[in-house]
Motif scaffolding. Structure first.
Motif, PDB file in Angstrom:
ATOM      1  N   THR A  35      41.543  27.106  48.523  1.00 10.28           N
ATOM      2  CA  THR A  35      42.564  27.687  47.639  1.00 10.28           C
ATOM      3  C   THR A  35      42.672  29.193  47.912  1.00 10.28           C
ATOM      4  OG1 THR A  35      40.864  27.845  45.934  1.00 10.28           O
ATOM      5  CG2 THR A  35      42.347  25.960  45.807  1.00 10.28           C
ATOM      6  N   GLY A  36      43.429  29.878  47.061  1.00 13.87           N
ATOM      7  CA  GLY A  36      43.677  31.294  47.323  1.00 13.87           C
ATOM      8  C   GLY A  36      43.259  32.212  46.188  1.00 13.87           C
ATOM      9  N   MET A  37      43.356  33.510  46.461  1.00 14.95           N
ATOM     10  CA  MET A  37      43.209  34.547  45.442  1.00 14.95           C
ATOM     11  C   MET A  37      44.519  34.596  44.642  1.00 14.95           C
ATOM     12  SD  MET A  37      40.473  36.818  46.839  1.00 14.95           S
ATOM     13  CE  MET A  37      41.115  38.482  46.752  1.00 14.95           C
ATOM     14  N   PHE A  38      44.482  35.210  43.453  1.00 14.55           N
ATOM     15  CA  PHE A  38      45.745  35.392  42.748  1.00 14.55           C
ATOM     16  C   PHE A  38      46.601  36.424  43.471  1.00 14.55           C
ATOM     17  CE2 PHE A  38      48.413  37.722  39.759  1.00 14.55           C
ATOM     18  CZ  PHE A  38      49.286  36.694  39.451  1.00 14.55           C
ATOM     19  N   ASP A  39      45.970  37.540  43.844  1.00 12.85           N
ATOM     20  CA  ASP A  39      46.619  38.521  44.720  1.00 12.85           C
ATOM     21  C   ASP A  39      45.501  39.204  45.503  1.00 12.85           C
ATOM     22  OD1 ASP A  39      45.569  40.713  43.230  1.00 12.85           O
ATOM     23  OD2 ASP A  39      47.329  40.747  41.930  1.00 12.85           O
ATOM     24  N   PRO A  40      45.800  40.087  46.452  1.00 10.93           N
ATOM     25  CA  PRO A  40      44.725  40.616  47.304  1.00 10.93           C
ATOM     26  C   PRO A  40      43.627  41.364  46.543  1.00 10.93           C
ATOM     27  CG  PRO A  40      46.814  40.933  48.386  1.00 10.93           C
ATOM     28  CD  PRO A  40      47.132  40.425  47.005  1.00 10.93           C
ATOM     29  N   GLN A  41      43.919  41.805  45.323  1.00 11.80           N
ATOM     30  CA  GLN A  41      42.892  42.472  44.527  1.00 11.80           C
ATOM     31  C   GLN A  41      42.203  41.542  43.531  1.00 11.80           C
ATOM     32  OE1 GLN A  41      46.025  44.281  44.988  1.00 11.80           O
ATOM     33  NE2 GLN A  41      44.822  45.076  46.703  1.00 11.80           N
ATOM     34  N   THR A  42      42.796  40.409  43.236  1.00 12.65           N
ATOM     35  CA  THR A  42      42.356  39.581  42.119  1.00 12.65           C
ATOM     36  C   THR A  42      41.853  38.222  42.589  1.00 12.65           C
ATOM     37  OG1 THR A  42      44.193  40.595  40.882  1.00 12.65           O
ATOM     38  CG2 THR A  42      43.027  38.754  39.830  1.00 12.65           C
ATOM     39  N   PRO A  43      40.531  38.011  42.598  1.00 10.12           N
ATOM     40  CA  PRO A  43      40.007  36.701  42.990  1.00 10.12           C
ATOM     41  C   PRO A  43      40.323  35.668  41.915  1.00 10.12           C
ATOM     42  CG  PRO A  43      38.227  38.070  42.177  1.00 10.12           C
ATOM     43  CD  PRO A  43      39.461  38.943  42.183  1.00 10.12           C
ATOM     44  N   ALA A  44      40.196  34.419  42.276  1.00 10.64           N
ATOM     45  CA  ALA A  44      40.634  33.379  41.347  1.00 10.64           C
ATOM     46  C   ALA A  44      39.805  32.116  41.493  1.00 10.64           C
ATOM     47  CB  ALA A  44      42.108  33.051  41.584  1.00 10.64           C
ATOM     48  N   ILE A  45      39.653  31.429  40.376  1.00 11.71           N
ATOM     49  CA  ILE A  45      39.135  30.060  40.377  1.00 11.71           C
ATOM     50  C   ILE A  45      40.298  29.179  39.950  1.00 11.71           C
ATOM     51  CG2 ILE A  45      37.419  28.472  39.467  1.00 11.71           C
ATOM     52  CD1 ILE A  45      35.641  30.880  38.875  1.00 11.71           C
ATOM     53  N   THR A  46      40.640  28.224  40.803  1.00 10.54           N
ATOM     54  CA  THR A  46      41.816  27.393  40.532  1.00 10.54           C
ATOM     55  C   THR A  46      41.402  26.237  39.633  1.00 10.54           C
ATOM     56  OG1 THR A  46      42.782  28.023  42.639  1.00 10.54           O
ATOM     57  CG2 THR A  46      43.651  26.038  41.582  1.00 10.54           C
ATOM     58  N   THR A  47      42.015  26.171  38.467  1.00  9.79           N
ATOM     59  CA  THR A  47      41.577  25.178  37.472  1.00  9.79           C
ATOM     60  C   THR A  47      42.641  24.125  37.178  1.00  9.79           C
ATOM     61  OG1 THR A  47      42.328  26.540  35.623  1.00  9.79           O
ATOM     62  CG2 THR A  47      40.088  26.905  36.415  1.00  9.79           C
ATOM     63  N   MET A  48      43.830  24.277  37.756  1.00  6.06           N
ATOM     64  CA  MET A  48      44.874  23.255  37.605  1.00  6.06           C
ATOM     65  C   MET A  48      45.481  23.006  38.971  1.00  6.06           C
ATOM     66  SD  MET A  48      47.091  24.575  34.309  1.00  6.06           S
ATOM     67  CE  MET A  48      48.338  23.295  34.399  1.00  6.06           C
ATOM     68  N   LEU A  49      45.509  21.782  39.369  1.00  2.00           N
ATOM     69  CA  LEU A  49      46.048  21.432  40.689  1.00  2.00           C
ATOM     70  C   LEU A  49      47.094  20.342  40.551  1.00  2.00           C
ATOM     71  CD1 LEU A  49      42.782  21.105  42.747  1.00  2.00           C
ATOM     72  CD2 LEU A  49      44.674  22.640  43.299  1.00  2.00           C
ATOM     73  N   ARG A  50      48.194  20.504  41.260  1.00  5.95           N
ATOM     74  CA  ARG A  50      49.199  19.448  41.229  1.00  5.95           C
ATOM     75  C   ARG A  50      48.768  18.263  42.096  1.00  5.95           C
ATOM     76  NH1 ARG A  50      55.095  22.391  41.600  1.00  5.95           N
ATOM     77  NH2 ARG A  50      54.252  23.257  43.520  1.00  5.95           N
ATOM     78  N   GLY A  51      49.155  17.092  41.698  1.00  6.32           N
ATOM     79  CA  GLY A  51      48.960  15.907  42.519  1.00  6.32           C
ATOM     80  C   GLY A  51      50.072  15.798  43.554  1.00  6.32           C
ATOM     81  N   LEU A  52      49.992  14.789  44.403  1.00  8.82           N
ATOM     82  CA  LEU A  52      50.970  14.662  45.481  1.00  8.82           C
ATOM     83  C   LEU A  52      51.248  13.192  45.767  1.00  8.82           C
ATOM     84  CD1 LEU A  52      52.643  15.995  47.739  1.00  8.82           C
ATOM     85  CD2 LEU A  52      50.638  15.850  49.201  1.00  8.82           C
TER      86      LEU A  52
END
Lengths: 461, 461
Positions: free
Chosen positions: B186-203
């Motif tokens: 997954t990714g950071m929210f922006d280059p300064q803001t790290p993130a833990i992704t807690t909601m993911l879309r299905g496919l």
């Protein structure tokens, strides 16, 4: 005077094996004009024809154009001056996996319906143009000369919109103008009924690309928020027809005539087998304008068709890409007085009006030709109709054609010359499709028909 | 206790050149999982990872599946047992002409925004998975062991729907079940803001082919009378959205929740720059459901996208073919309790209902996974959030993600194991697109982040 024809017909019958060998040699040259990768092969096909014509005594040469070369040849005889037109280029061969043999390794095949010549170009148009060449060869072999003056004009760009044709006709108008043009790129009405095609649809080709995001995007990261140009294109293409099958581009039907009662009666008399026509390709219902017959749809009504479309990932498996662009090739068949340039403008406006924010459209033209109606009161039409009727089981008919052969319009407009379209193709020849073929009966009967026509029109002239 | 972390971070900083060399070596292997032509290369990538893990002392091996192999490794340490998941396969690289270098000849490039690692897989997911591997390597180099027990699970089919994953988890459930899974994709929210992704879309992925005539036809001979499947497909694709951007497949919105006021407030507080997000890819207006923000569209709303479509002639020039078939790849991003199998059935019925006479539809499934919502009350989430906040300029955020990582749902459903999704990608990484890159800052800061997280969660455990 029939004694001068009989030995020519005999000569044709005796020379069939050699004529087939010559045709197969020409079919082996992959002269696909629309694909630049085959440029040298188009050149090679032109060289082959120059050599073959020269061997018959024709003063033939290859003439350079900005695209593929023209083959021009002259042979003096007695009587009227005819220009014969055919084309040596062929359609692309994809999807290649649907061919049951290499499209450029042609062969004679036995089929339940008779012997056929299988290969790309067998019917469209190498096989057809060689019917005329072989008829001339037989006349010359028997009589030492032709009963007419002939100019050959063999084009290499017919399948790619003929971009060099208009400048070439303009620059060589005096050399190419004859009393009448003969064009061999059409079909019989059915295998028993020869035909002279007197109505031809025009053709307008357009390629449109819808641009959205500046690059392909990940559909997870951007899906939902970013405009998808494939969705935009699908909506535009869906809008091109209404629920009655009519084309919705504004002004499209301007200049479209209704059939005269006479022509309608003549066509109804042909007993066209709609079910067999559609059933032969796996269909059952005419898909065009509601309330029209299939014969009207293909001979006398204009159409809009999607010939190709592509966007995003099209390979094996799945790729969750949100594509940056989507493209379609769209063509319009035109009739009567429809103006291709006005329709092009209207189509482009139609697309532009349907673009949402952040999308733009790019257009590329692919040819624009009006419909043609032939001068059937020219005496050669009746002479040829009789000659054809003498060769085949049933009397020849004057018919329409769904296809477009813009050359007839150019001959009329630029050189003031009428055209007579005679050909021996069948509906199931699969031209432009995999496994193209030309019946041996078409090839043999076609050669004999031209020999008869040369005899008949020279008596008139 | 911070003295045990500081030398690991120092070691990471000193070892960056060697870590980059290792990543570039892995990126040179074209492990495109969706294309069977690259099967041996997927195998080679798995071998490379086994060797790299073994060199660190991990008990690693390649495990065969019906598709590409899994890499599984174990390393005993003290403290809690974590499973680390990444994938070594990559997306296809077309359109190749839009890459400014060979996608499998990766390099470090200077750009106005800093140094980047350029090449297919740099961000998705080879660069990301190597951040974790390098953090472990540094811990082992400094301390001789890890502060946790680790199981590695590196998959080779993530980009092609993970067909072997469920059977593999089922057959190896005991071996693979840990206290918590770490997933780095997954990714950071922006280059300064790290993130833990807690909601993911299905496919949900579907491929549909509309069949019309039994073969490609000449659009002149048949155009107007024969049903064109490209026209049918365009109309079906156009129907998938209404004028408000809502998906029209019946029942599609069943189980789609509205955002809670709390989460809506938190997301509004992130000051998401909608203009920059869309502007970076050449767009200006959110294209999804009317009245929703772009962040909602990509994190919490379901979508339907055309990922690919093709029909007829798509090469250079023009071919007046009436195609026998037309195909599209369509995917649906799912949220909340949307049921992918119910939507698949509804989509197929939606297509069938729109088929005119003489057309039939053929379907192929390409994966079906539900949306995931993570257990943010697990104590590791707060420990990791603090560790990430220590490394980067701004505090870490719990965010949603538009992408789909079905593995988290399988871990929960099959192994009863929660997942924590942490990654260091940026929105402009161009994953799944030409010129994919991974910032050197992402790689370096990612390795340091994992070192901190291993430290933090082992204190909890």
């Amino acid at each position: 005077m029939t004694d001068r024809l009989a030995p020519v017909l005999d000569r044709i019958d005796c020379d069939m094996d050699a004529a087939l060998d010559r045709l197969l040699a020409l079919l082996r040259i992959p002269s696909i004009s629309t694909d630049p990768a085959y440029k040298a092969e188009c050149d090679r096909a032109a060289d082959w024809l120059v050599a073959d014509l020269a061997a018959m005594g024709v003063n033939a040469e290859k003439r350079a154009t900005d695209g593929h070369p023209m083959v021009v040849g002259h042979l003096r005889g007695r009587g009227p001056h005819l220009l014969f037109y055919g084309h040596y280029d062929v359609q692309p061969v994809d999807p290649l996996n649907l061919w049951h043999r290499d499209p450029f390794d042609p062969a004679i095949e036995d089929t339940p319906a008779g012997r056929v010549i299988r290969g790309r170009g067998a019917a469209d148009d190498k096989g057809q143009l060689m019917t005329f060449v072989e008829a001339c060869r037989a006349w010359i072999a028997v009589h030492g000369s032709l009963p007419v003056n002939i100019t050959f004009l063999l084009e290499g760009e017919e399948e790619s919109g003929s971009p060099s044709l208009v400048p070439f006709l303009r620059d060589n108008a005096a050399e190419l103008t004859a009393d009448l043009a003969l064009i061999c790129d059409t079909g019989m009405f059915d295998p028993q009924t020869p035909a002279i095609t007197t109505m031809l649809r025009g053709l307008l080709g357009e390629e449109v690309t819808i641009h959205g995001p500046s690059k392909d995007l990940h559909s997870g990261m951007f899906g939902g928020a970013a405009m998808n140009p494939a969705r935009v294109l699908a909506r535009i293409l869906a809008d091109l027809h209404d629920d009655q099958g009519r084309v919705t581009v504004p002004g499209f039907y301007d200049g479209v005539p209704e059939l005269s009662p006479e022509l309608r009666a003549q066509w109804e008399g042909l007993d066209f087998d709609h079910a067999a026509f559609l059933g032969g390709v796996g269909l059952s219902e005419p898909a065009g304008e509601a309330g029209r017959s299939a014969l009207e749809m293909i001979w006398s009504r204009p159409t809009c068709e999607i010939n190709g479309m592509w966007s995003g990932y099209t390979g094996a498996g799945f790729k969750t890409v949100l594509p940056a662009q989507a493209s379609a090739k769209v063509s319009f068949r035109l009739v009567g007085d429809q103006d291709p340039l006005a329709i092009r403008e209207s189509f482009r406006a139609f697309v532009q009006e349907r673009l949402p924010a952040d999308c733009r459209a790019e257009f590329a033209p692919h040819g624009a030709s009006r419909a043609s109606v032939m001068a059937t009161d020219h005496p050669a039409f009746e002479a040829a109709r009789q000659a054809l009727s003498d060769e085949w089981p049933r009397a020849a008919a004057f018919i329409g054609s769904g296809g477009s052969i813009p050359i007839a319009g150019y001959f009329k407009g630029m050189l003031g010359m009428e055209s007579m379209l005679i050909g021996f193709g069948r509906d199931d020849d699969q031209i432009h499709s995999p496994n193209e073929k030309y019946d041996l009966e078409s090839f043999h009967g076609g050669i004999r028909s031209w020999a008869r026509i040369l005899d008949a029109v020279s008596k008139d002239g």
